[in-house]
Design a protein around this motif. Structure first.
Motif, PDB file in Angstrom:
ATOM      1  N   GLU A  14       0.840  -1.192   0.000  1.00 50.90           N
ATOM      2  CA  GLU A  14       0.000   0.000   0.000  1.00 50.90           C
ATOM      3  C   GLU A  14       0.878   1.245   0.000  1.00 50.90           C
ATOM      4  O   GLU A  14       1.862   1.333   0.717  1.00 50.90           O
ATOM      5  N   ARG A  15       0.510   2.232  -0.800  1.00 51.06           N
ATOM      6  CA  ARG A  15       1.278   3.470  -0.822  1.00 51.06           C
ATOM      7  C   ARG A  15       0.385   4.621  -0.364  1.00 51.06           C
ATOM      8  O   ARG A  15      -0.842   4.569  -0.515  1.00 51.06           O
ATOM      9  N   PRO A  16       0.989   5.652   0.190  1.00 51.54           N
ATOM     10  CA  PRO A  16       0.169   6.762   0.677  1.00 51.54           C
ATOM     11  C   PRO A  16      -0.481   7.531  -0.462  1.00 51.54           C
ATOM     12  O   PRO A  16       0.000   7.524  -1.601  1.00 51.54           O
ATOM     13  N   VAL A  17      -1.573   8.192  -0.154  1.00 50.81           N
ATOM     14  CA  VAL A  17      -2.256   9.028  -1.126  1.00 50.81           C
ATOM     15  C   VAL A  17      -1.369  10.225  -1.469  1.00 50.81           C
ATOM     16  O   VAL A  17      -0.824  10.891  -0.594  1.00 50.81           O
ATOM     17  N   ARG A  18      -1.229  10.496  -2.766  1.00 51.66           N
ATOM     18  CA  ARG A  18      -0.399  11.602  -3.241  1.00 51.66           C
ATOM     19  C   ARG A  18      -1.259  12.870  -3.302  1.00 51.66           C
ATOM     20  O   ARG A  18      -2.291  12.893  -3.979  1.00 51.66           O
ATOM     21  N   ARG A  55       0.461  23.463 -14.192  1.00 48.09           N
ATOM     22  CA  ARG A  55       1.730  22.890 -14.659  1.00 48.09           C
ATOM     23  C   ARG A  55       2.234  21.802 -13.710  1.00 48.09           C
ATOM     24  O   ARG A  55       2.617  20.713 -14.142  1.00 48.09           O
ATOM     25  N   ARG A  56       2.243  22.106 -12.441  1.00 49.28           N
ATOM     26  CA  ARG A  56       2.804  21.155 -11.473  1.00 49.28           C
ATOM     27  C   ARG A  56       1.922  19.928 -11.310  1.00 49.28           C
ATOM     28  O   ARG A  56       2.428  18.808 -11.176  1.00 49.28           O
ATOM     29  N   ALA A  57       0.622  20.114 -11.297  1.00 44.53           N
ATOM     30  CA  ALA A  57      -0.275  18.957 -11.166  1.00 44.53           C
ATOM     31  C   ALA A  57      -0.125  18.036 -12.376  1.00 44.53           C
ATOM     32  O   ALA A  57      -0.157  16.808 -12.240  1.00 44.53           O
ATOM     33  N   THR A  58       0.049  18.614 -13.549  1.00 49.68           N
ATOM     34  CA  THR A  58       0.251  17.811 -14.750  1.00 49.68           C
ATOM     35  C   THR A  58       1.557  17.027 -14.663  1.00 49.68           C
ATOM     36  O   THR A  58       1.648  15.875 -15.108  1.00 49.68           O
ATOM     37  N   ALA A  59       2.571  17.645 -14.037  1.00 46.30           N
ATOM     38  CA  ALA A  59       3.887  17.004 -13.946  1.00 46.30           C
ATOM     39  C   ALA A  59       3.939  15.910 -12.880  1.00 46.30           C
ATOM     40  O   ALA A  59       4.519  14.844 -13.102  1.00 46.30           O
ATOM     41  N   VAL A  60       3.319  16.156 -11.708  1.00 50.06           N
ATOM     42  CA  VAL A  60       3.495  15.223 -10.583  1.00 50.06           C
ATOM     43  C   VAL A  60       2.342  14.236 -10.439  1.00 50.06           C
ATOM     44  O   VAL A  60       2.454  13.252  -9.712  1.00 50.06           O
ATOM     45  N   PRO A  62      -0.905  14.122  -8.931  1.00 49.49           N
ATOM     46  CA  PRO A  62      -1.400  13.765  -7.592  1.00 49.49           C
ATOM     47  C   PRO A  62      -2.713  13.006  -7.663  1.00 49.49           C
ATOM     48  O   PRO A  62      -3.416  13.043  -8.686  1.00 49.49           O
ATOM     49  N   ASP A  63      -3.041  12.321  -6.567  1.00 45.91           N
ATOM     50  CA  ASP A  63      -4.352  11.674  -6.460  1.00 45.91           C
ATOM     51  C   ASP A  63      -5.414  12.691  -6.074  1.00 45.91           C
ATOM     52  O   ASP A  63      -6.544  12.633  -6.539  1.00 45.91           O
ATOM     53  N   VAL A  64      -5.036  13.606  -5.162  1.00 49.15           N
ATOM     54  CA  VAL A  64      -5.965  14.616  -4.643  1.00 49.15           C
ATOM     55  C   VAL A  64      -5.318  15.992  -4.728  1.00 49.15           C
ATOM     56  O   VAL A  64      -4.160  16.172  -4.335  1.00 49.15           O
ATOM     57  N   LEU A  65      -6.071  16.952  -5.232  1.00 53.27           N
ATOM     58  CA  LEU A  65      -5.648  18.342  -5.264  1.00 53.27           C
ATOM     59  C   LEU A  65      -6.446  19.093  -4.208  1.00 53.27           C
ATOM     60  O   LEU A  65      -7.674  19.157  -4.293  1.00 53.27           O
ATOM     61  N   ARG A  91      -8.924  13.749  -8.134  1.00 54.22           N
ATOM     62  CA  ARG A  91      -9.983  14.227  -7.246  1.00 54.22           C
ATOM     63  C   ARG A  91      -9.588  15.614  -6.733  1.00 54.22           C
ATOM     64  O   ARG A  91      -8.422  15.845  -6.416  1.00 54.22           O
ATOM     65  N   VAL A  92     -10.555  16.509  -6.642  1.00 53.50           N
ATOM     66  CA  VAL A  92     -10.290  17.864  -6.168  1.00 53.50           C
ATOM     67  C   VAL A  92     -11.114  18.144  -4.922  1.00 53.50           C
ATOM     68  O   VAL A  92     -12.343  18.001  -4.924  1.00 53.50           O
ATOM     69  N   LEU A  93     -10.420  18.542  -3.860  1.00 53.11           N
ATOM     70  CA  LEU A  93     -11.074  18.989  -2.632  1.00 53.11           C
ATOM     71  C   LEU A  93     -10.820  20.482  -2.503  1.00 53.11           C
ATOM     72  O   LEU A  93      -9.676  20.909  -2.315  1.00 53.11           O
TER      73      LEU A  93
END
Length: 233
Positions: A14-18, A55-60, A62-65, A91-93
């Motif tokens: 299991e890996r942590p949520v990014r 830009r950064r979200a596209t590069a990294v 993440p699972d949740v923003l 997913r966006v919170l």
């Protein structure tokens, strides 16, 4: 793409949520990132304005923003539209100081899974991020009813004529059953308990339904269900 809490790496562990945190106030942004990291999340990036966030979200990836709405360069709702539109698994919170109904509805229509006020406690935030990663909607108390009410209002408006629209895709009985419960506002966990199936099975049914209906996220799915009266069944 899977964004489930139970995500696993190539070895099956299991890996942590990014998570990525976007806010234009450095002290607040750093504090949220630190609290999430200390709670076991993998904070992969932060950003302080709209274009940088895209830009950064596209590069990294993440699972949740965790996203503020009031951003320089590009408003948070536009960031949400661009990223959710191009990355359906994201997913966006929204984490905002504004509890204005117009802001909440605009954020949800833009593809946000949840909306939390900045007055929330650290525990409420971490719980919200976990639920968001699992695809469950999270709202500050009082806002969930507002959003569902707006869905119903929109669904009551006459739909534009579409004489050449093909027959609706056929869903299985179980997919329809899950869709009805989603439209009623139940979380994936509650649906799993109601139907005596696993949380992951519920997520699979929802993903299959999204694919069949050519929808992009739970927001569109709920509206689809309400337009067809499934929430009243």
């Amino acid at each position: 793409m899977s964004t489930q809490n139970e995500q696993q790496d190539a070895r099956g562990a299991e890996r942590p949520v990014r998570v990525m945190v976007v806010d234009d106030h450095p002290m607040w942004r750093d504090a949220v990132a630190r609290d999430l990291a200390e709670s076991g999340f993998d904070v992969v990036a932060t950003a302080g304005d709209g274009p940088q966030a895209v830009r950064r979200a596209t590069a990294v990836d993440p699972d949740v923003l965790v996203l503020d709405l009031n951003l320089p360069g590009m408003p948070g709702v536009q960031v949400c539209k661009e990223l959710v539109g191009s990355r359906p698994g994201l997913r966006v919170l929204v984490l905002s100081a504004s509890g204005e109904h117009a802001d909440v509805l605009e954020a949800v229509k833009s593809g946000a899974t949840g909306y939390l006020l900045k007055s929330a406690s650290t525990q409420e935030l971490t719980d919200a991020v976990r639920s968001t990663a699992a695809g469950d909607p999270v709202f500050t108390p009082g806002l969930a009813g507002l959003v569902l009410g707006e869905y119903r209002r929109l669904a009551s408006d006459p739909a534009p004529a579409a004489p050449n629209e093909p027959d609706a895709p056929r869903l299985t009985d179980r997919e329809t059953e899950v869709l009805r419960l989603v439209a009623k506002g139940l979380s994936y966990k509650q649906i799993a308990e109601r139907l005596v199936i696993s949380h992951r099975t519920v997520q699979n049914h929802v993903q299959n339904t999204l694919g069949k209906l050519q929808l992009h996220n739970r927001v569109e799915l709920v509206r689809y269900a309400i337009e067809r009266g499934l929430d009243d069944v």
